[in-house]
Design a protein around this motif. Sequence first.
Motif, PDB file in Angstrom:
ATOM      1  N   UNK A  45       0.607  -0.817  -0.253  1.00 17.23           N
ATOM      2  CA  UNK A  45       0.269  -0.031  -0.066  1.00 17.23           C
ATOM      3  C   UNK A  45       1.303   1.387   0.148  1.00 17.23           C
ATOM      4  N   UNK A  46      -0.107   2.173  -0.354  1.00 17.95           N
ATOM      5  CA  UNK A  46       1.038   3.068  -0.895  1.00 17.95           C
ATOM      6  C   UNK A  46       1.604   4.144   0.489  1.00 17.95           C
ATOM      7  N   UNK A  47       0.736   4.217   1.610  1.00 17.41           N
ATOM      8  CA  UNK A  47       0.977   4.860   2.781  1.00 17.41           C
ATOM      9  C   UNK A  47      -0.373   4.207   4.130  1.00 17.41           C
ATOM     10  N   UNK A  48       0.761   4.603   5.616  1.00 21.08           N
ATOM     11  CA  UNK A  48      -0.162   3.963   6.806  1.00 21.08           C
ATOM     12  C   UNK A  48      -1.397   4.370   6.198  1.00 21.08           C
ATOM     13  N   UNK A  49      -2.148   2.878   7.369  1.00 21.00           N
ATOM     14  CA  UNK A  49      -3.433   3.905   8.733  1.00 21.00           C
ATOM     15  C   UNK A  49      -3.469   4.796   8.370  1.00 21.00           C
ATOM     16  N   UNK A  50      -4.083   5.546   9.135  1.00 20.27           N
ATOM     17  CA  UNK A  50      -4.424   6.836   9.529  1.00 20.27           C
ATOM     18  C   UNK A  50      -5.523   5.888  11.493  1.00 20.27           C
ATOM     19  N   UNK A  51      -5.786   5.191  11.362  1.00 22.32           N
ATOM     20  CA  UNK A  51      -6.384   4.740  12.901  1.00 22.32           C
ATOM     21  C   UNK A  51      -7.654   3.530  12.415  1.00 22.32           C
ATOM     22  N   UNK A  52      -7.552   1.849  13.064  1.00 20.43           N
ATOM     23  CA  UNK A  52      -7.945   0.806  12.385  1.00 20.43           C
ATOM     24  C   UNK A  52      -9.546   1.316  13.308  1.00 20.43           C
ATOM     25  N   UNK A  53      -9.833   1.819  13.709  1.00 23.61           N
ATOM     26  CA  UNK A  53     -11.076   2.168  13.980  1.00 23.61           C
ATOM     27  C   UNK A  53     -12.237   3.363  13.525  1.00 23.61           C
ATOM     28  N   UNK A  54     -12.622   2.691  12.368  1.00 26.69           N
ATOM     29  CA  UNK A  54     -13.357   3.565  10.864  1.00 26.69           C
ATOM     30  C   UNK A  54     -14.132   4.539  11.387  1.00 26.69           C
ATOM     31  N   UNK A  55     -14.681   4.308  12.781  1.00 30.15           N
ATOM     32  CA  UNK A  55     -15.384   5.766  12.890  1.00 30.15           C
ATOM     33  C   UNK A  55     -14.160   7.095  12.451  1.00 30.15           C
ATOM     34  N   UNK A  56     -13.391   7.366  13.060  1.00 31.64           N
ATOM     35  CA  UNK A  56     -12.480   7.994  12.849  1.00 31.64           C
ATOM     36  C   UNK A  56     -11.896   7.946  11.600  1.00 31.64           C
ATOM     37  N   UNK A  57     -11.476   7.243  10.589  1.00 31.10           N
ATOM     38  CA  UNK A  57     -11.160   7.030   9.593  1.00 31.10           C
ATOM     39  C   UNK A  57     -11.806   8.372   8.436  1.00 31.10           C
ATOM     40  N   UNK A  58     -11.240   8.329   7.634  1.00 22.69           N
ATOM     41  CA  UNK A  58     -11.724   9.165   6.089  1.00 22.69           C
ATOM     42  C   UNK A  58     -10.505   8.849   5.176  1.00 22.69           C
ATOM     43  N   UNK A  59      -9.252   8.552   5.255  1.00 19.02           N
ATOM     44  CA  UNK A  59      -8.505   8.651   4.343  1.00 19.02           C
ATOM     45  C   UNK A  59      -8.457   6.851   3.676  1.00 19.02           C
ATOM     46  N   UNK A  60      -8.240   6.255   2.823  1.00 24.81           N
ATOM     47  CA  UNK A  60      -8.032   5.402   1.781  1.00 24.81           C
ATOM     48  C   UNK A  60      -7.390   4.459   2.598  1.00 24.81           C
ATOM     49  N   UNK A  61      -6.395   3.945   3.110  1.00 21.45           N
ATOM     50  CA  UNK A  61      -5.734   3.224   3.986  1.00 21.45           C
ATOM     51  C   UNK A  61      -5.870   2.567   4.863  1.00 21.45           C
ATOM     52  N   UNK A  62      -7.010   3.534   5.692  1.00 22.75           N
ATOM     53  CA  UNK A  62      -7.491   2.856   6.493  1.00 22.75           C
ATOM     54  C   UNK A  62      -9.365   1.880   6.871  1.00 22.75           C
ATOM     55  N   UNK A  63      -9.457   2.552   5.274  1.00 23.05           N
ATOM     56  CA  UNK A  63     -10.855   2.322   5.034  1.00 23.05           C
ATOM     57  C   UNK A  63     -10.495   1.077   4.291  1.00 23.05           C
ATOM     58  N   UNK A  64      -9.786   1.092   3.726  1.00 26.73           N
ATOM     59  CA  UNK A  64      -9.314  -1.030   3.540  1.00 26.73           C
ATOM     60  C   UNK A  64      -8.694  -1.555   4.214  1.00 26.73           C
ATOM     61  N   UNK A  65      -8.893  -1.405   5.077  1.00 24.06           N
ATOM     62  CA  UNK A  65      -8.177  -2.325   6.467  1.00 24.06           C
ATOM     63  C   UNK A  65      -9.934  -2.048   6.388  1.00 24.06           C
ATOM     64  N   UNK A  66     -10.606  -1.285   7.038  1.00 18.88           N
ATOM     65  CA  UNK A  66     -11.303  -1.828   7.572  1.00 18.88           C
ATOM     66  C   UNK A  66     -12.762  -2.882   7.072  1.00 18.88           C
ATOM     67  N   UNK A  67     -12.766  -2.619   5.745  1.00 22.40           N
ATOM     68  CA  UNK A  67     -13.478  -3.415   5.162  1.00 22.40           C
ATOM     69  C   UNK A  67     -13.610  -4.190   4.929  1.00 22.40           C
ATOM     70  N   UNK A  68     -11.868  -5.047   5.742  1.00 22.85           N
ATOM     71  CA  UNK A  68     -11.598  -6.040   5.990  1.00 22.85           C
ATOM     72  C   UNK A  68     -12.180  -7.364   7.028  1.00 22.85           C
ATOM     73  N   UNK A  69     -12.250  -6.150   8.140  1.00 23.01           N
ATOM     74  CA  UNK A  69     -11.679  -6.156   9.458  1.00 23.01           C
ATOM     75  C   UNK A  69     -13.689  -6.247   9.779  1.00 23.01           C
TER      76      UNK A  69
END
Length: 555
Positions: A45-69
């Motif tokens: 991936x091109x960047x680190x996730x911001x956070x693993x609670x998607x309630x607090x996320x708006x970036x693509x890398x955080x949301x990529x992980x969230x969609x699997x979990x």
Amino acid sequence: MRASRPKVAIAAVAVAALAVAGCAESDRDGSSGDSKKKDTLVFGVAGDPKVLDPSFASDGESLRVARQVFETLVRPEEGGTKVTPGLAESWTPDAAGTTWTFKLRSGVKFHDGTEFNAEAVCKNFDRWYNAKGLMQSPDVTAYWQDVMGGFAKNESTDLPPSLFKSCTAKDATTVDLAFTRVSSKIPAALMLPSFSMHSPKALEQYDASNVGGTAEDIKYPSYATEHPTGTGPFKFKSWDVANKTLTIERNDDYHGTKAKLKTLIFKTISDENARKQALRSGDIQGYDLVGPADVEPLKKEGFNVLTRPAFNVLYLAINQSGNPKLADLKVRQAIAHALNRQALVDSKLPPGAKVALNFMPDTVEGWNGDVTKYEYDVEKAKKLLAEAGATNLKLKFHYPTEVTRPYMPNPKDIFELLSADLKAAGIQVEAIPLKWSPDYLNATTSGSKHDLHFLGWTGDYGDAYNFIGTFFDRKKDEWGFTNKALFDQFKDADSTADPAARVEKYKALNKAVMDFLPGVPVSHSPPAIVFGKDVTGIKASPLTDERYASAEFKS
């Protein structure tokens, strides 16, 4: 989804990572070795996730992980944008269109073994609705505010009343969500990962709403960095921040079709060429944001290159609250006429990219081809600047470094082309390159120090409001303007129940936006994602909602 939000400090996570072992288990041609090793896929991936609670996320890398979990009540169709069942099997509105009844799947459990039911749904909505303190910051609950507006008790006068009203559990598998008015966003917006269902037990155990720090230095609770607990086909295992790897593993108790992979590792490799070389060497088995020039060579080498539909927009933002000259419409028009957007599309973007006429792609209903167009015309740009008394205009032009985005394959190249266009029209440009996160995002989405910058957006669902409403339905620091008539026009369109009438209002809004010209829509691009020669099963999504649970290695 937008760029990740600024001013974030992620707490250090002490974990044991499997990244090195995972990366070493593959062959040197992008394939994997024996059958045991084929259970692990390492994705670049091109960047680190911001956070693993998607309630607090708006970036693509955080949301990529969230969609699997995590999972949501409704979800996009695989490979498309249509709303389909998720944790809810069906949903129906009442006669007024303000209360929606969701019938939930039974037999679903969270990763901690607790039951998913109507009560859990209400626990989640009540958590979001009753947010306090820093949870009301737009940097923390961006998507809640984009969709729902405000909270039960707004702590800022800038926040509008909440669209959400209440959640009622009628029985274990039936829940009513009530809203204050009809909205085009419901139910489609509920498929955003930010509306994922979390285990109420885990939320309480790890004090998930205890967001601390300051607005300039936000500190997230351990739930958001070490204990995300959803119902998805994968569950969180570890996040090695120092080594830039995040590991999730198959949820063997998943209520649906089990993931074919045992382990999925997301490895941050910010440089595009480094991602390509890691794929070729077999250190990773896939990566996102393939460079336009690499698509055909990788295909010829036998790699599985998937191209997403162009469901995004790259734009040049003009901040009217900084340099007073930018509040003059003629100056903004001059900037638009100065840009040779076609040349940028032809030279720097992938095949299939096109110049943008609206701040949304033409595949979304409400797009309007009959808007004011700003053709490339250097002499007209100079004339407009002279009429505005801005012939010696000097602008601070921010651009990001160390990043690749679906709409922005090479930021430095894009900056150089656009700044050269502006200079040709007589505008002096002060280049301000900043590291993507947090420096660039801090500088461009907050305050008034920036004049020009470029960012973009990949749509979250197939509705015009998700593009233009997200940008322009209220005052935002990124754009620095107040336009009550435009804001009221957005509210009217969103509250229009009849779909056909709403589409016409979106068309009118696109015209109004392009007349007001808060910025310049530049282009729409079809980004590519690539997998190893023996990796199959994944379908490209215009929303970047790829389902890694269906990935497998060919035997």
